[in-house]
Write an enzyme that holds these catalytic residues in place. Structure first.
Site, PDB file in Angstrom:
ATOM      1  N   CYS A  98       0.718  -1.207  -0.064  1.00 57.68           N
ATOM      2  CA  CYS A  98       0.143   0.148  -0.216  1.00 57.68           C
ATOM      3  C   CYS A  98       0.743   1.326  -0.066  1.00 57.68           C
ATOM      4  O   CYS A  98       1.702   1.403  -0.909  1.00 57.68           O
ATOM      5  CB  CYS A  98      -0.969  -0.029   1.197  1.00 57.68           C
ATOM      6  SG  CYS A  98      -2.513   1.101   0.839  1.00 57.68           S
ATOM      7  N   ARG A 135     -12.060   6.297  -3.767  1.00 57.30           N
ATOM      8  CA  ARG A 135     -10.899   5.378  -3.545  1.00 57.30           C
ATOM      9  C   ARG A 135     -11.295   4.125  -3.980  1.00 57.30           C
ATOM     10  O   ARG A 135     -12.488   3.839  -4.209  1.00 57.30           O
ATOM     11  CB  ARG A 135     -10.732   5.292  -1.910  1.00 57.30           C
ATOM     12  CG  ARG A 135     -10.367   6.692  -1.363  1.00 57.30           C
ATOM     13  CD  ARG A 135     -10.246   6.576   0.246  1.00 57.30           C
ATOM     14  NE  ARG A 135      -9.326   5.846   0.823  1.00 57.30           N
ATOM     15  CZ  ARG A 135      -7.984   6.074   1.060  1.00 57.30           C
ATOM     16  NH1 ARG A 135      -7.742   7.305   0.733  1.00 57.30           N
ATOM     17  NH2 ARG A 135      -7.158   5.294   1.405  1.00 57.30           N
ATOM     18  N   HIS A 197      -3.463  -5.105   1.322  1.00 56.84           N
ATOM     19  CA  HIS A 197      -2.747  -4.643   2.621  1.00 56.84           C
ATOM     20  C   HIS A 197      -3.188  -5.639   3.554  1.00 56.84           C
ATOM     21  O   HIS A 197      -3.714  -6.703   3.567  1.00 56.84           O
ATOM     22  CB  HIS A 197      -3.102  -3.145   2.777  1.00 56.84           C
ATOM     23  CG  HIS A 197      -4.774  -3.066   3.335  1.00 56.84           C
ATOM     24  ND1 HIS A 197      -5.611  -2.005   2.803  1.00 56.84           N
ATOM     25  CD2 HIS A 197      -5.561  -3.928   4.026  1.00 56.84           C
ATOM     26  CE1 HIS A 197      -6.477  -2.338   3.732  1.00 56.84           C
ATOM     27  NE2 HIS A 197      -6.578  -3.238   4.093  1.00 56.84           N
TER      28      HIS A 197
END
Ligand code: ZN
Lengths: 246, 464
Positions: A98, A135, A197
């Protein structure tokens, strides 16, 4: 602990700044998988102001909020670029996740337009299209070699690879690097970067062992990883794939 | 006139929706009735709240429901009529629903004007509502990492809060947690009165846990120095550059002795007086909720003795260390929402004299956080259960976590069963005396539903 097995030195970069999505689960996973096999894994946590005095065989870095990421960019480029660059060029494994992944590229322009420099381990650039743009959030499944990787992504930045890097995996469900070219993550030599992640490795034991095998090639080329009973991990892996419909 | 009619129509629509929702057993009707009212009158909530005699809004990541319940108890003990949203339905539509239930058919202005409103609010719902209301008191409890997939980052939440704080009228008092540097950076923006609650002489370790969310100063970014940590990033902190300064608490926790799941013994110092309290609320984190409630009562003009008496008489809110008796065992439901609350719950269990039968339920609904990676910041290594059962939609993720944490139940193997009723039954069939159920939000609601269906308890909205 004396195990009789080989010794691996892992540098866990900036856990104080970059542990936004429980990324330390990846380190826990590597620790246990080494312990179960009698491999001695020595973990050094590298804080922002620390120096890395000796070579390491594995580098792990997670994600952080924008502000912490700016500090990490500063620390990495000013203090740690040489050591990390040299070790990775010499065959050390790397898992950059990430925000940490973004900082291993050439640059990252964040939502405010601030440009952070990265270490350039991956030939890639990341651009945040602005806070008003949605996002990339959700479960993500990819094809990796002849298997799958399953994880969760949550990033604003879009990453574009240059000619010197290739994607780690092919997106099956989710966004990946930029939501358009179907690529997820990056590979350059022995370094791996990814947007998957948090606890990526525990549910992807094949990727965890790939990292360990990579690192071991450097320190003990004759050593081969013994198989573990990964029944629990694979059941969780398959269940998570089922949740995204793969 | 038109507005009043619209309001009456909104109330009626909301009540009808709630009635249908309950009748069809779809739930407490808490959100649906609010949605119906809001659809007819978009200003329904701010209009109604501004007509109350005073308005208290409680927000923060953890402890909203409990703190709200404690403030309500103190006000009611002092003879006030209180309107509240005790079901934890803390978005604007949840407040609309609470208002619908209370409002008389014709708008009920007379009753509204004598009532005090005390509402818990989701962090982002607070930021959205605050510019449209004139509160008497805003209580800011804490900011922890929570459901990141929905909200982004806690720095983003703090920024949104600072923005609305800048526009808050001076007539409002802000009550904030002095032990939380991020909350401090928000409260100090307010130009009116700011009161503080926090610790004094509590905690010892000066090093933050690796999962703590705030490590740098919200002002200058330099690493904070902790003279004492109570838990997570709460404690007596200092910024090395001094641009952000911790305030001396007006209500300070000077001692907190957990009594396992059953409660907490704490001492509060207010205006030079020390009071010892036995609260039926478990965990050191409850001490902050008690201190916040006592400090809020102080702002609202209620004496601290009366407030403390009310606290002692108030048990846990639903799903927060709530005890439900089943034929096999006492079920203790422990809500966990994020690494901080989960680690606090594990601390609590570690304080029990004997290992407990334990059931852990992990769901990945929107209200739980769709991303379950946070369990890797939960220190399951500290879990020492008697028997251990894992369930919920992501039971297998828990199984991996527990395997890597090396958890060994003192009796039997780890039992894994996805879902809610099945793992509950399996855990109960092996339980002896007490079963601790650690559950994420939707898992907590679901496990309560099972208990309700079996007649072991009542629906949470029935005591609203
Ligand atoms: Zn500072």
């Amino acid at each position: 602990m004396t195990t009789g097995g080989p010794l691996l030195r892992l540098a866990y970069l900036y856990p104080d700044l970059m542990n936004l999505y429980a990324d330390r689960g990846n380190v826990t996973c590597l620790e246990r998988r080494c312990a179960w096999r009698g491999i001695e894994l020595r973990v050094s946590t590298v804080a922002w102001g620390d120096s890395i005095d000796e070579p390491h065989d594995i580098y792990v870095i997670g994600g952080g909020q924008d502000r912490q990421q700016r500090a990490a960019s500063d620390g990495l480029t000013r203090r740690h670029a040489d050591r990390i660059g040299r070790d990775v060029a010499d065959g050390a494994a790397m898992l950059a996740v990430c925000g940490g992944y973004q900082l291993m590229g050439r640059s990252y322009r964040d939502a405010d337009g601030t440009v952070m420099h990265g270490l350039g381990i991956f030939d890639m650039e990341t651009v945040h299209p602005g806070a008003e743009v949605a996002r990339c959030i959700g479960n993500i499944a990819c094809r990796w070699r002849d298997a799958h990787l399953i994880g969760f992504e949550n990033h604003g930045g879009r990453t574009y690879l240059g000619a010197g890097a290739r994607p780690l995996a092919e997106v099956v469900k989710g966004f990946g690097n930029n939501g358009t070219d179907g690529g997820e993550g990056a590979v350059a030599g022995t370094a791996i970067g990814t947007y998957m992640h948090g606890s990526l490795l525990p549910k992807n034991p094949h990727l965890a062992d790939h990292l360990l095998a990579t690192a071991l090639r450097r320190v003990a080329p004759e050593y081969s990883l013994s198989p573990l009973d990964d029944d629990v991990e694979w059941r969780a892996h398959r269940a998570a794939l089922g949740i995204v419909g793969v | 006139m038109r507005r009043r009619l619209q309001r009456a129509a909104a109330t009626a629509a909301g009540r009808a929706a709630a009635a249908v929702s309950r009748w069809t057993r779809r739930g407490g009707g808490t959100a649906i009735s609010g949605l119906a009212a809001q659809a007819i009158a978009p200003q329904y909530v701010p209009d109604a709240l501004n007509r109350l005699s005073s308005l208290v809004l409680v927000s923060g990541t953890n402890g909203k429901t409990t703190t709200t319940a404690l403030i309500v108890a103190a006000l009611r003990a002092a003879g006030h009529e209180v309107w509240t949203n005790p079901t934890g339905s803390n978005l604007e539509r949840g407040i609309a629903a609470a208002l619908v239930r209370r409002a008389a058919w014709h708008g009920g202005q007379r009753r509204e004007r004598s009532a005090v409103g005390v509402f818990e609010m989701d962090e982002w719902a607070l930021a959205s509502l605050l510019p449209r209301v004139t509160p008497t008191l805003v209580v800011l409890l804490n900011l922890f990492r929570d459901q990141l997939d929905r909200y982004g980052e806690i720095d983003t939440t703090a920024r949104a809060w600072r923005k609305v704080m800048a526009g808050l009228p001076d007539s409002a008092t802000v009550l904030a947690n002095a032990d939380d540097p991020l909350v401090t950076s928000v409260a100090q923006v307010h130009s009116g009165r700011v009161d503080w609650f926090g610790s004094d002489g509590l905690g010892e370790a000066a090093v933050l846990d690796p999962w703590a969310d705030v490590r740098g100063c919200p002002g200058c970014g330099e690493p904070l120095i902790y003279d004492a940590v109570t838990f997570a990033h709460l404690g007596r902190w200092r910024c090395p550059t001094g641009d952000l300064v911790r305030s001396q608490p007006d209500v300070a926790i000077t001692a907190a002795q957990p009594r396992g799941i059953d409660g907490l013994e704490l001492t509060l110092a207010t205006d030079g007086r020390h009071s010892r309290v036995e609260a039926p609320l478990p965990g050191v984190y409850s001490a902050y909720n008690v201190a916040a409630a006592v400090a809020a009562a102080r702002v609202l003009g209620i004496g601290s003795d009366a407030a403390l008496d009310a606290v002692v008489a108030t048990g846990p809110a639903f799903g927060r260390a709530e005890v439900i008796s089943s034929p096999q065992a006492e079920v203790v439901i422990l809500l966990t929402k994020n690494p901080t609350s989960a680690n606090q719950v594990l601390d609590l269990l570690a304080g029990e004299p004997e290992p407990l039968d334990t059931l852990v339920l992990l769901n990945d609904g929107v209200a739980d956080g769709e991303d379950v990676s946070w369990i890797w910041d939960v220190e399951f290594e500290r879990l020492r259960p008697r028997r251990l059962t894992l369930g919920g939609r992501r039971a297998l993720d828990l199984e991996v976590r527990v395997k890597y944490a090396g958890v060994r139940p003192s009796e039997g193997d780890v039992d894994v069963a996805p879902g809610i009723a099945d793992p509950l039954d399996r855990a109960l069939s092996r339980a002896d005396g007490r079963l601790a159920v650690i559950a994420t939000y939707t898992a907590m609601l679901a496990v309560r539903d099972v208990c309700v269906a079996r007649g072991w308890t009542t629906p949470y909205w029935s005591n609203a």
